[in-house]
Design an enzyme around this catalytic site. Structure first.
Site: not given
Length: 263
Positions: A145, A159
């Site tokens: 990501s 995350y």
């Protein structure tokens, strides 16, 4: 579809295949003629995807597994070898998050996110290498990501940390596995129109008092192309990297974010 990379006849293992990006990756590989084992802890949507893909050129086989159970990976890879005869593509797509500010993250949040997003990538890849190398090599493609590159408006610090780990591990593994002709890359999406993004917009809405639609507009205002990616945009690039079109590409972290970050 933006490309027609040829993956016909290839054997693939896709994690997180029940929903979102993972579902589209698995489906697009099958549409292009690949044989795919799709892994997820939710059996029902896997079965629904198998029904949907019945008439596709390839073949889809569902496999129910919680990726936090590292001890079950050997049985999964045994199933892949029996059913597919080998392995050409490992797509590590499964991922979870908790939409929390940095000071709200708990130890349980951290452990679950790291277990699914990072630990599973390392240990499934590690155990899949002999199968990938058996017939002369293959491709490992993991979903990271832009959060792993420091994008500020992420779902949680845990995350972001897990996705930074995916990027770093992919780079190290690309060098380690190159002698076996195994190419290792990762993709770094920005916002993608999935349930994951919708959940985030509801979360931001709860914090700000603005509607989820307004939050969505504000999010997309950060994207130079002024639009979120669709899951097919990610799946297309997975196919490109997995096919011969990606035969000289390894160790890269590809941004699919409409121009949000440059590195």
């Amino acid at each position: 579809m933006t490309s027609r990379a040829d993956v016909s006849g290839k054997a693939a293992l896709v994690t997180g295949a029940a929903a979102g990006i993972g579902r589209e990756v698995a489906a697009e590989l099958v549409r292009r003629g690949a044989r795919v084992v799709g892994v997820d802890r939710d059996a029902e949507p896997l079965e629904a995807l198998r029904t949907e893909l019945d008439d596709a050129p390839g073949r889809f086989l569902p496999y129910e597994l919680d990726l936090r159970d590292v001890g079950a990976y050997a049985a999964l890879l045994g199933f892949v070898e029996r059913e597919l005869g080998g392995l050409d593509i490992l797509a590590n797509v499964a991922g979870i998050t908790r939409w929390k500010q940095w000071h709200e993250v708990t130890l349980d949040d951290w452990e679950q996110i790291i277990e699914v997003n990072a630990r599973a990538v390392l240990f499934l890849t590690q155990q899949a290498v002999p199968l990938l190398a058996k017939d002369g090599g293959g491709a490992v493609i993991s979903i990271a990501s832009i959060a792993g590159k420091g994008f500020r408006r992420t779902s949680s610090v845990a995350y972001a940390g897990s996705k930074a780990a995916v990027i770093a591990m992919s780079r190290v593994l690309s060098s380690a596995l190159a002698p076996m002709n195994i190419r290792v890359n990762c993709l770094c999406p920005g916002p993608v129109e999935t349930g994951f993004l919708a959940e985030g917009m509801r979360n931001f809405s709860d914090r700000s008092g603005d509607s989820a639609d307004i939050e969505h507009e504000q999010w997309l205002a950060q994207v130079p192309l002024r639009r979120a990616a669709e899951p097919i945009d990610i799946a297309d690039l997975v196919c490109f990297l997995a096919a011969d079109t990606g035969r000289c590409i390894t160790g890269q972290a590809w941004n699919v974010d409409g121009g949000m970050v440059f590195d």
